[in-house]
Design a protein around this motif. Structure first.
Motif, short mmCIF file in Angstrom:
data_model
loop_
_atom_site.label_atom_id
_atom_site.label_comp_id
_atom_site.label_asym_id
_atom_site.label_seq_id
_atom_site.Cartn_x
_atom_site.Cartn_y
_atom_site.Cartn_z
N GLY A 191 0.95 -1.30 0.01
CA GLY A 191 -0.01 0.11 0.06
C GLY A 191 0.76 1.28 0.04
N HIS A 192 0.06 2.42 0.14
CA HIS A 192 0.68 3.66 0.45
C HIS A 192 1.39 4.05 1.59
N PRO A 193 2.56 4.61 1.82
CA PRO A 193 3.21 5.02 2.95
C PRO A 193 2.35 5.99 3.59
N ARG A 194 2.26 6.00 4.98
CA ARG A 194 1.38 6.92 5.69
C ARG A 194 2.19 7.25 7.02
N TRP A 195 1.95 8.37 7.76
CA TRP A 195 2.40 8.67 8.99
C TRP A 195 1.76 7.98 10.15
N TYR A 196 2.37 7.44 10.95
CA TYR A 196 1.79 6.87 12.23
C TYR A 196 2.64 7.32 13.34
N ARG A 197 1.69 7.37 14.60
CA ARG A 197 2.32 7.63 15.91
C ARG A 197 3.03 6.55 16.38
N SER A 198 4.22 6.66 17.07
CA SER A 198 5.03 5.35 17.55
C SER A 198 4.51 5.16 19.20
N ASN A 199 4.26 3.99 19.34
CA ASN A 199 3.67 3.79 20.83
C ASN A 199 4.96 2.97 21.57
N TYR A 200 6.05 2.93 21.02
CA TYR A 200 7.15 2.03 21.26
C TYR A 200 8.60 2.82 21.72
N VAL A 225 11.49 8.24 18.92
CA VAL A 225 10.87 8.45 17.37
C VAL A 225 9.43 8.60 17.81
N ARG A 226 8.87 9.82 17.59
CA ARG A 226 7.52 10.04 18.08
C ARG A 226 6.76 9.55 16.75
N TYR A 227 7.09 9.79 15.72
CA TYR A 227 6.34 9.43 14.55
C TYR A 227 6.92 8.77 13.37
N TYR A 228 6.44 8.03 12.68
CA TYR A 228 7.39 7.12 11.42
C TYR A 228 6.34 7.03 10.35
N VAL A 229 7.08 6.57 9.20
CA VAL A 229 6.07 6.21 7.83
C VAL A 229 6.18 4.87 7.84
N SER A 230 5.19 4.42 7.22
CA SER A 230 5.14 2.77 6.86
C SER A 230 4.09 2.77 5.80
#
Length: 210
Positions: A97-106, A110-115
């Motif tokens: 799929g398309h890459p999108r920004w997500y908030r990191s819970n771990y 790194v507070r946000y990442y792209v996946s």
């Protein structure tokens, strides 16, 4: 995590997965179906490879050569179980799929990442063995149709080349997806031999500028 998945696929290669008790529904659903498991892990691998190839689009500060070294062992473990030359093109053209920004819970660093892999997909798979389907219109390669950007074509060649660089993989029985993918990389408008011939070098615009 990568080494853990490598061990799991080595156990599958040694035919240990049929010994899982079907009464233990969770474990059997996740690890007892090698095709479903390999699809899920390979999608995550493709996502990581893209983050190293198109690192700016994936929000990474730089490429990390150690990532590729770590993925190589996992690739070899998976390739001993499923034919990558037919599996990877299918995932690239139908599931990735398309890459999108997500908030990191771990991670606190790194507070946000792209996946391109929805985090909920991974959580659901580990809890039930059922993967969320990627809608066809959400597939990354569908958005450009016959106008794949040059950097996307280069990324696809890199992913396919990395996945094919293993002599452990079983012989692929169906090359249709691979042939279709290679054809798109060669013949699409920004490919090596584009169908729109006026885009072949030198174009009229290039000659006029000269």
């Amino acid at each position: 995590h990568i080494e853990c998945w490598s061990v799991i696929f080595r156990l599958i290669h040694w035919k240990m997965h049929p010994k899982l008790d079907e009464e233990d529904v969770g474990v059997h659903q996740v690890f007892g179906k090698k095709e479903r498991l390999s699809d899920h892990v390979l999608l995550m691998m493709i996502d990581v490879l893209y983050s190293q190839i198109l690192w700016e689009e994936w929000g990474c500060a730089r490429r990390d050569p150690e990532v590729i070294d770590c993925l190589s062992s996992l690739r070899d473990s998976i390739s001993a179980v499923v034919p990558l030359l037919s599996k990877v093109p299918f995932l690239l053209t139908q599931k990735f799929g398309h890459p999108r920004w997500y908030r990191s819970n771990y991670s606190s660093k790194v507070r946000y990442y792209v996946s391109a892999v929805v985090p909920e997909t991974h959580r659901q798979f580990l809890s039930s063995g059922i993967a969320l389907e990627t809608p066809g219109d959400d597939c990354r390669l569908m958005q450009w149709k016959h106008g794949l950007p040059r950097k996307e074509i280069d990324a696809l060649w890199s992913v396919v080349g990395f996945m094919a660089n293993s002599n452990l993989s079983p012989a692929a029985k169906d090359f249709k997806q691979m042939i279709r993918l290679i054809s798109s990389m060669v013949h699409y408008n920004r490919g090596i031999l584009p169908k729109v011939t006026n885009r072949l070098p030198p174009s009229k615009k290039q000659l006029d500028i000269c």
